[in-house]
Design a protein around this motif. Structure first.
Motif, mmCIF file in Angstrom:
data_model
loop_
_atom_site.group_PDB
_atom_site.id
_atom_site.type_symbol
_atom_site.label_atom_id
_atom_site.label_comp_id
_atom_site.label_asym_id
_atom_site.label_seq_id
_atom_site.Cartn_x
_atom_site.Cartn_y
_atom_site.Cartn_z
ATOM 1 N N TRP A 133 5.534 10.700 0.427
ATOM 2 C CA TRP A 133 4.861 9.424 0.163
ATOM 3 C C TRP A 133 5.492 8.331 1.013
ATOM 4 C CZ3 TRP A 133 4.224 8.802 -5.898
ATOM 5 C CH2 TRP A 133 3.362 9.812 -6.362
ATOM 6 N N VAL A 134 4.665 7.397 1.432
ATOM 7 C CA VAL A 134 5.136 6.212 2.150
ATOM 8 C C VAL A 134 4.575 4.978 1.452
ATOM 9 C CG1 VAL A 134 5.002 4.890 4.302
ATOM 10 C CG2 VAL A 134 5.339 7.366 4.388
ATOM 11 N N VAL A 135 5.442 4.000 1.213
ATOM 12 C CA VAL A 135 4.991 2.716 0.681
ATOM 13 C C VAL A 135 5.429 1.626 1.650
ATOM 14 C CG1 VAL A 135 7.050 2.331 -0.757
ATOM 15 C CG2 VAL A 135 4.912 1.177 -1.325
ATOM 16 N N ILE A 136 4.557 0.660 1.872
ATOM 17 C CA ILE A 136 4.856 -0.468 2.750
ATOM 18 C C ILE A 136 4.671 -1.745 1.950
ATOM 19 C CG2 ILE A 136 2.488 -0.323 3.662
ATOM 20 C CD1 ILE A 136 3.523 -1.529 6.273
ATOM 21 N N PRO A 147 -0.083 -5.539 3.967
ATOM 22 C CA PRO A 147 -0.161 -4.425 4.912
ATOM 23 C C PRO A 147 -1.232 -3.409 4.553
ATOM 24 C CG PRO A 147 1.629 -4.061 3.372
ATOM 25 C CD PRO A 147 1.073 -5.422 3.054
ATOM 26 N N SER A 148 -1.719 -2.734 5.569
ATOM 27 C CA SER A 148 -2.615 -1.586 5.436
ATOM 28 C C SER A 148 -2.003 -0.462 6.241
ATOM 29 C CB SER A 148 -4.005 -1.933 5.970
ATOM 30 O OG SER A 148 -4.875 -0.823 5.911
ATOM 31 N N GLU A 153 0.846 -1.190 0.000
ATOM 32 C CA GLU A 153 0.000 0.000 0.000
ATOM 33 C C GLU A 153 0.884 1.243 0.000
ATOM 34 O OE1 GLU A 153 -4.340 1.087 1.252
ATOM 35 O OE2 GLU A 153 -3.186 0.456 3.008
ATOM 36 N N ILE A 154 0.413 2.269 -0.726
ATOM 37 C CA ILE A 154 1.104 3.545 -0.794
ATOM 38 C C ILE A 154 0.134 4.635 -0.354
ATOM 39 C CG2 ILE A 154 0.529 3.808 -3.256
ATOM 40 C CD1 ILE A 154 3.160 5.375 -3.567
ATOM 41 N N ILE A 155 0.646 5.622 0.410
ATOM 42 C CA ILE A 155 -0.173 6.753 0.832
ATOM 43 C C ILE A 155 0.643 8.036 0.686
ATOM 44 C CG2 ILE A 155 -1.629 5.454 2.427
ATOM 45 C CD1 ILE A 155 0.065 6.627 4.729
ATOM 46 N N ALA A 156 -0.065 9.148 0.530
ATOM 47 C CA ALA A 156 0.549 10.466 0.552
ATOM 48 C C ALA A 156 0.303 11.089 1.918
ATOM 49 C CB ALA A 156 -0.026 11.345 -0.546
#
Length: 413
Positions: free
Chosen positions: A315-318, A362-363, A306-309
């Motif tokens: 940006w963060v990607v897990i 992941p979430s 998952e990627i979020i801004a």
């Protein structure tokens, strides 16, 4: 009395106390984590996490004997009340009698309603997934949400679907001698012209994406087609239409962020051939059409991500940062919208081999206080797993971690 092994593991907390030139608490790197419930032999997988308006965290996941062979899988949930350190007892979010319910996702819309979207698997094959949705207005109290509505999301790819798939898979024909590529091409060409196969089998994984407070984009994928599609509604579920398909070499389980220029960017799991990389595509028309699917620079072993801004534009990607195996789970940070990923740190990392654990699906979200929360599936290392009352390994659960951007920047210790 001897402390149970799972409890010792669940209460492990990482904390790096380092000042970054400021006494602001949010700039002190920290990481805390716990199991949402004790490990067990049943499958616990595919979690999704939201923060309620009152600050509670609500998580959902699916639990059962195995959706490919059994019909007992159901969607469970739990709540972490704001300020608490222990999750509530689990409660049922969705359970279709006699059918497995899987791959659920949650989000809260601009009207502050809680949505649960998930597929019910009709014949124990992912290709038979039927997409469903529940909406609740009352959910900020102990226990399960009070669902006000429930419906089926009828996914009907547009008239250009078959032609788009046919054009996209032409580039793979030169490699049709490879069995996996030939299987993909043959299925995609035939199934794209079959109404039932093109309308069933679409599933959720990552958070839905709300665009400008008016458009809802639900990222979907198909294990049959082995590529992705976006379900779009501009009237909060009264009507739906789809984007053009995102057809690559096994690009599934998309997650969406928005760039500063207004375009959308998606990262996807790589179910294709080695070398495996996170797959990517972009859209300049609010998710209606997407660019060709290409490889990013980041490795992916065929596992969820998952990627979020963040609010500051970072940006963060897990994801699992390997080409093979889910023994390592990493969070990365970018300050240039994914062109480079300058900082990374591991939430989990075992040596590969027979005694490695498995961590994945992941979430992640950024809470109102700016910190980060994530949940993910855990299968404990065999050497750490206890036995249940039937002598089976009690090794599967969902883990929650709470950390901040400074913890990522601090890097691995």
């Amino acid at each position: 009395m001897k402390t149970p092994r799972w409890r010792m593991l669940a209460t492990i907390a990482w904390c790096s106390v380092a000042w970054l030139g400021s006494a602001v608490a949010s700039e002190v790197p920290f990481l805390r984590g716990e199991f949402i419930r004790p490990p067990e032999n049943l499958h616990n997988h595919g979690s999704c996490l939201v923060e309620a308006p009152n600050g509670d965290l609500i998580v959902c996941w699916f639990n059962g004997s195995g959706e490919r062979t059994a019909d007992d899988c159901r969607i469970l949930g739990a709540r972490l009340v704001r300020g608490a350190t222990t999750w509530s007892p689990r409660f049922v979010m969705a359970d279709t009698p006699g059918f497995p319910d899987t791959n659920c996702c949650l989000f809260i819309d601009p009207q502050q309603r809680l949505w649960l979207i998930w597929p019910t698997i009709l014949d124990n094959h992912w290709e038979s997934a039927l997409l469903k949705v529940k909406i609740a207005e009352s959910y900020q109290r102990p226990g399960a949400p009070e669902w006000k509505t429930q419906d089926v999301i009828h996914v009907k790819p547009g008239p250009e679907f078959a032609a788009t798939v046919q054009r996209a898979v032409e580039k793979f024909r030169a490699r049709a001698g490879e069995p996996k590529i030939k299987e993909f091409v043959d299925y995609a060409l035939a199934a794209s012209q079959d109404k039932l196969k093109s309308r069933l089998g679409w599933m959720t994984r990552a958070h839905p994406f709300v665009l400008d407070g008016r458009r809802l984009i639900v990222p979907l994928y198909s294990d049959g087609f082995n590529f992705s599609l976006m379900a779009i509604t501009d009237d909060w579920g009264a009507t739906w239409h789809t984007s053009t398909p995102l057809v690559g070499e096994g690009n599934v389980q998309p997650s969406i962020v928005r760039r500063r220029d207004g375009s959308l960017y998606t990262m996807m799991r790589d179910n294709g051939l080695p070398p495996q990389r996170i797959q990517q595509a972009s859209s300049k028309d609010r998710g209606e059409t997407w660019t060709d699917v290409t490889d990013s620079d980041l490795p992916d072993p065929g596992a969820g991500l998952e990627i979020i801004a963040l609010a500051n534009g970072h940006w963060v990607v897990i994801n699992n940062d390997t080409e093979q195996g889910r023994h390592s789970l990493c969070v990365r940070l970018s300050d240039d919208e994914g062109r480079t990923w300058k900082w990374s740190r591991h939430l989990e990392r075992d040596e590969p081999g027979a005694d490695a654990g498995r961590y994945g699906y992941p979430s992640i979200l950024q809470a109102k206080d700016g910190t980060l929360h994530a949940t993910y599936s855990v299968q404990l290392r065999p050497s750490l797993a206890a036995k249940d009352a039937e002598g089976k390994p009690a090794h599967k659960t969902i883990r929650h971690v709470h950390f901040n951007e400074a913890w990522i920047r601090a890097g691995n210790r």
